[in-house]
Write an enzyme that holds these catalytic residues in place. Structure first.
Site, PDB file in Angstrom:
ATOM      1  N   ARG A 193      -0.434  12.578   9.948  1.00 24.77           N
ATOM      2  CA  ARG A 193       0.792  13.276  10.370  1.00 24.77           C
ATOM      3  C   ARG A 193       1.059  14.465   9.481  1.00 24.77           C
ATOM      4  O   ARG A 193       0.828  14.398   8.269  1.00 24.77           O
ATOM      5  CB  ARG A 193       2.010  12.336  10.253  1.00 24.77           C
ATOM      6  CG  ARG A 193       1.919  11.196  11.203  1.00 24.77           C
ATOM      7  CD  ARG A 193       3.129  10.292  11.185  1.00 24.77           C
ATOM      8  NE  ARG A 193       3.007   9.421  12.335  1.00 24.77           N
ATOM      9  CZ  ARG A 193       3.347   8.141  12.370  1.00 24.77           C
ATOM     10  NH1 ARG A 193       3.897   7.575  11.323  1.00 24.77           N
ATOM     11  NH2 ARG A 193       3.177   7.447  13.468  1.00 24.77           N
ATOM     12  N   ASP A 197       3.822  -1.322  11.346  1.00 23.09           N
ATOM     13  CA  ASP A 197       3.402   0.017  10.969  1.00 23.09           C
ATOM     14  C   ASP A 197       2.797   0.646  12.218  1.00 23.09           C
ATOM     15  O   ASP A 197       2.026  -0.005  12.938  1.00 23.09           O
ATOM     16  CB  ASP A 197       2.356  -0.026   9.851  1.00 23.09           C
ATOM     17  CG  ASP A 197       2.126   1.373   9.310  1.00 23.09           C
ATOM     18  OD1 ASP A 197       2.719   1.716   8.267  1.00 23.09           O
ATOM     19  OD2 ASP A 197       1.379   2.137   9.953  1.00 23.09           O
ATOM     20  N   ARG A 241       9.206   2.599  11.333  1.00 25.80           N
ATOM     21  CA  ARG A 241      10.236   2.103  10.403  1.00 25.80           C
ATOM     22  C   ARG A 241      11.537   1.751  11.125  1.00 25.80           C
ATOM     23  O   ARG A 241      12.164   2.597  11.761  1.00 25.80           O
ATOM     24  CB  ARG A 241      10.466   3.118   9.269  1.00 25.80           C
ATOM     25  CG  ARG A 241      10.944   4.469   9.710  1.00 25.80           C
ATOM     26  CD  ARG A 241      10.909   5.471   8.558  1.00 25.80           C
ATOM     27  NE  ARG A 241       9.541   5.841   8.238  1.00 25.80           N
ATOM     28  CZ  ARG A 241       9.162   7.053   7.822  1.00 25.80           C
ATOM     29  NH1 ARG A 241      10.041   8.010   7.632  1.00 25.80           N
ATOM     30  NH2 ARG A 241       7.908   7.315   7.571  1.00 25.80           N
ATOM     31  N   SER A 250       6.711   7.105  12.865  1.00 19.30           N
ATOM     32  CA  SER A 250       6.703   5.827  12.152  1.00 19.30           C
ATOM     33  C   SER A 250       7.417   4.708  12.909  1.00 19.30           C
ATOM     34  O   SER A 250       8.332   4.950  13.682  1.00 19.30           O
ATOM     35  CB  SER A 250       7.390   6.042  10.802  1.00 19.30           C
ATOM     36  OG  SER A 250       7.889   4.830  10.306  1.00 19.30           O
ATOM     37  N   ASP A 273       0.803  -1.228   0.000  1.00 12.58           N
ATOM     38  CA  ASP A 273       0.000   0.000   0.000  1.00 12.58           C
ATOM     39  C   ASP A 273       0.835   1.276   0.000  1.00 12.58           C
ATOM     40  O   ASP A 273       0.386   2.313  -0.450  1.00 12.58           O
ATOM     41  CB  ASP A 273      -0.937   0.025   1.224  1.00 12.58           C
ATOM     42  CG  ASP A 273      -0.206  -0.198   2.549  1.00 12.58           C
ATOM     43  OD1 ASP A 273       1.026  -0.342   2.536  1.00 12.58           O
ATOM     44  OD2 ASP A 273      -0.868  -0.234   3.602  1.00 12.58           O
ATOM     45  N   HIS A 274       2.072   1.213   0.498  1.00 12.90           N
ATOM     46  CA  HIS A 274       2.845   2.446   0.678  1.00 12.90           C
ATOM     47  C   HIS A 274       3.468   2.943  -0.621  1.00 12.90           C
ATOM     48  O   HIS A 274       3.386   4.100  -0.959  1.00 12.90           O
ATOM     49  CB  HIS A 274       3.949   2.227   1.717  1.00 12.90           C
ATOM     50  CG  HIS A 274       3.464   2.389   3.120  1.00 12.90           C
ATOM     51  ND1 HIS A 274       2.493   1.593   3.659  1.00 12.90           N
ATOM     52  CD2 HIS A 274       3.807   3.263   4.094  1.00 12.90           C
ATOM     53  CE1 HIS A 274       2.255   1.968   4.902  1.00 12.90           C
ATOM     54  NE2 HIS A 274       3.045   2.981   5.201  1.00 12.90           N
TER      55      HIS A 274
HETATM   56  C1  MIC Z   1       3.998   6.361   8.373  1.00 17.45           C
HETATM   57  O1  MIC Z   1       2.824   6.691   8.432  1.00 17.45           O
HETATM   58  O2  MIC Z   1       4.932   7.083   8.773  1.00 17.45           O
HETATM   59  C2  MIC Z   1       4.337   5.005   7.804  1.00 17.45           C
HETATM   60  C3  MIC Z   1       4.970   5.221   6.501  1.00 17.45           C
HETATM   61  O3  MIC Z   1       3.158   4.270   7.602  1.00 17.45           O
HETATM   62  C4  MIC Z   1       5.234   4.277   8.787  1.00 17.45           C
HETATM   63  C5  MIC Z   1       5.792   3.024   8.283  1.00 17.45           C
HETATM   64  C6  MIC Z   1       6.959   3.189   7.373  1.00 17.45           C
HETATM   65  O4  MIC Z   1       7.763   4.109   7.537  1.00 17.45           O
HETATM   66  O5  MIC Z   1       7.093   2.334   6.516  1.00 17.45           O
HETATM   67  C7  MIC Z   1       4.577   3.981  10.136  1.00 17.45           C
HETATM   68  O6  MIC Z   1       3.692   4.695  10.528  1.00 17.45           O
HETATM   69  O7  MIC Z   1       5.018   3.073  10.850  1.00 17.45           O
HETATM   70 FE1  SF4 Z   2      -0.063   4.809   5.076  1.00 16.24          FE
HETATM   71 FE2  SF4 Z   2       1.237   5.476   7.315  1.00 16.24          FE
HETATM   72 FE3  SF4 Z   2      -0.198   7.272   5.970  1.00 16.24          FE
HETATM   73 FE4  SF4 Z   2      -1.428   5.358   7.233  1.00 16.24          FE
HETATM   74  S1  SF4 Z   2      -0.187   6.944   8.152  1.00 16.24           S
HETATM   75  S2  SF4 Z   2      -1.883   6.049   5.168  1.00 16.24           S
HETATM   76  S3  SF4 Z   2      -0.046   3.639   6.975  1.00 16.24           S
HETATM   77  S4  SF4 Z   2       1.648   6.227   5.260  1.00 16.24           S
END
Ligand code: MIC
Ligand code: SF4
Length: 644
Positions: A379, A119, A535, A533, A64-65
């Protein structure tokens, strides 16, 4: 004494420790989820553990990302993930099928279950009464291998809801209000559990939106009870069998109770550039907007799309606004289509994108210079949108659509009669975007593209640590600062040497060069270091560059766990004032660090070049200490396996 919903689920899954807040516990994990950006690494780690098939009740790999196939790398990652799922017995949710959290809520989340996801917004499934926790990929890989998940027993905070949301006010406003009250660190070490008469007025997807943004409070998770509303939702998803009733006992005790009267809430908005900079929409109304997006795992459900559609009946988008819709899942899109909701959107001028994270993680949809972008996302950390000095505001779908119509930030109540969306009694359920596991995947060949590089090896911790403070940063540093995402960097998630070039690049573009020159590196930071995140690349890539320790005022939970997993020692200033003493570029020495860790010492002394010293705390469990001594979790697990 009675139990909260959280305590009931933990008690049912407890394999180690005692349920006393702050104490280390380990729980059995029923379900896991990964997404592509964290998944490639998580599955490389899972492979290196050497187990033939996942040992959970259910594991799902979502894509999805990164859906932007700008070259072979991303498409290769998708094929790698699909072949891994086939080999190891996972469900595979195909690119375009939707955002992991939305799809998981629809198709798999179940009350009373534990879910661990790589995630940070995994707690969305708490909307259906699951205890869902975000973690680093390696912790999820361990859970897939049947290992319990280690955490500190959270405090359970009760959020007592009364009343009912008024017209044009929705779930997002509830959680924005809580963010206003508690800030981005208000939930650290806590599970937010909702109860009270107001809960039954919220649908499961509304609850999911609230649980989702609980992550921005820094909370370990958010949990809703499982009641008749949950039952109706599961029935509408043709999964009534997954329902069990799960409510807190009458005499359950919360560590703290916060009351929110839903009736008194009004539309709220988070200003740039933190999800807790929340004010009333009417306080910032009138500012011109250039972009409005409805989407992300927080707000892209069927209801959210239909609200926008109804508000747009006989109306048009302002000529200076790009109004965009990122549906949360194909199920949302299909149901919205059948209900006729797409018509108004298309007619009014909305740009409808495929189902996925898209601009939320900077994969396209970057706003124009010096303009305001209004998003229903999770965010708005600085630069996350892909535009330097961005001005991203976070709000509800109601506020978003009203502002898109007017061209300025608008309190949706100014639009007059409010949309009334009724949820389908039965959703159209079409799982052809989810490939189920096969019986026996042992003969499946893993498809590995040239950008998928093996995991680097890391050596154990030295006796004494000599390291240079290559970077000193302030409070609330996010993992987006440490390891940025976006369309240039995300394709490198399965290639640690390549992605490490971008560590801290937004703060110091030469960080990676300086770190490599320094040998051992120490990072100094302020409060709530590593928020955001999950990550693990924000630990793994710095470790690859030689980062061995971080000394900060306080850590965010997931990042601290990731540091430990990759052998970076997390330390906190005993006296926060010492933060001011330490200078960037100075060499620090921590004599006997390894011994201190292994002997269980709760602090060590750090020497500055001037001969001056200060004390740092080692707030770590026994298991954390062994892992750090071994140079990381994989080293430790492998050493244990070879000793068996
Ligand atoms: C995000 O919203 O920051 C992400 C991208 O979903 C991350 C995961 C990632 O960095 O792959 C998260 O929230 O954990
Ligand atoms: Fe995707 Fe993270 Fe954004 Fe949710 S917050 S839509 S999981 S990138």
């Amino acid at each position: 004494m009675g139990l909260t919903v959280t305590e009931k689920i933990i008690a049912n899954h407890l394999v180690q420790g005692e349920m006393a807040p702050g104490k280390p516990i380990a729980i059995r994990i029923d379900q896991t989820l990964t997404q592509d950006a964290t998944g490639t690494m998580a599955y490389l780690e899972f492979e290196s553990i050497g187990i033939p098939r996942v040992r959970t009740e259910l594991s799902v790999s979502y894509v999805d990302h990164n859906l932007l196939q700008s070259d072979f790398r991303n498409a290769d990652d998708h094929r790698f993930l699909q072949s891994i799922a086939e080999k190891y017995g996972l469900y595979f949710s195909r690119p375009g099928n939707g955002i992991c959290h939305q799809v998981h809520l629809e198709r798999f989340a179940a009350p009373g279950k534990t879910l661990l996801g790589s995630d940070s917004h995994t707690p969305t499934a708490g909307g259906a009464g699951a205890l869902a926790i975000g973690a680093g990929g390696l912790d999820v890989a361990m859970a897939m291998a049947g290992q319990p998940f280690h955490l500190n027993m959270p405090e359970v905070v009760g959020i007592y809801l009364t009343g009912e949301l008024q017209a044009w006010v929705s779930a997002k406003d509830v959680i924005l209000e809580l963010l206003r009250q508690l800030s981005v660190k208000g939930g650290v070490g806590k599970v937010m559990e909702y109860f009270g008469p107001g809960v039954e007025t919220l649908s499961v997807t509304d609850r999911g939106a609230i649980a989702n943004l609980g992550t921005e409070l820094g909370a370990t998770s958010t949990v809703f009870p499982s009641d008749q509303v949950t039952k109706a939702f599961l029935k509408a998803q043709k999964r009534e069998d997954n329902w069990v009733e799960l409510v807190a006992d009458e005499d359950a005790r919360y560590s703290q109770v916060i009351e929110i009267d839903l009736t008194s809430l009004e539309p709220m908005i988070a200003c740039p550039s933190s999800p807790d900079k929340v004010v009333r929409v009417r306080d910032v109304a009138g500012k011109p907007v250039s972009q409005v997006i409805i989407g992300s795992c927080a707000n892209s459900s069927y209801r959210d799309i239909c609200v926008a559609s109804q508000a747009l009946q006989d109306r048009s988008i302002d000529r200076n606004v790009s109004f965009e819709i990122n549906p949360g899942s194909r199920q949302v899109l299909e149901n919205a289509d059948v209900a006729g909701a797409l018509k108004n959107l298309i007619h009014a001028g909305a740009r409808i994108h495929q189902c996925g994270c898209l601009g939320c993680i900077g994969m396209g949809q970057a706003p124009a210079t010096d303009t305001i972008s209004l998003r229903t996302f999770t965010r708005n950390f600085p630069g996350r949108s892909g535009t330097k000095n961005d001005q991203v505001y976070l709000c509800s779908p109601e506020t978003a659509v009203a502002s898109a119509i007017k061209g300025v930030i608008t309190d949706p109540r100014d639009l007059g009669a409010a949309p009334e969306v009724s949820l389908p009694e039965e959703y159209i359920v079409n799982d052809n975007g989810i490939i189920p596991p096969v019986e026996d995947g042992s003969s499946v060949e893993i498809i590995r593209g040239p950008n998928i590089k093996p995991l680097p090896d890391f050596e154990p911790l030295p006796e004494d640590l000599h390291g240079k403070v290559v970077l000193k940063v302030e409070d609330n540093i996010t993992t987006d600062h440490i390891m940025p995402a976006g369309s240039k960097i995300l394709p490198l998630r399965s290639n640690i040497p390549a992605i490490s070039e971008y560590v801290f690049s937004a703060i110091d573009p030469d960080f990676s060069i300086k770190a490599r020159e320094a040998g051992n590196v120490i990072i100094v930071g302020g409060e709530n270091y590593g928020q955001g995140s999950s990550r693990e690349h924000a630990a793994l890539a710095p470790r690859y560059l030689g980062v061995r320790a971080k000394i900060v005022k306080s850590f965010a939970r997931i990042h601290k766990a990731n540091l430990i997993n990759f052998g970076i020692v997390p330390m906190t200033f005993e006296d926060p004032e010492d933060y001011h003493k330490v200078q960037q570029d100075e060499e620090l020495v921590i004599p006997g660090l390894r011994q201190a860790l292994l002997s269980g010492a709760d602090s060590v002394t750090v020497k500055r070049p001037s001969g001056d010293t200060f004390v740092v705390r080692l707030d770590l469990s026994e298991r954390d200490r062994f892992i750090l001594g071994a140079g990381g979790l994989l080293n430790w697990v492998k050493a244990q396996l070879s000793a068996e």
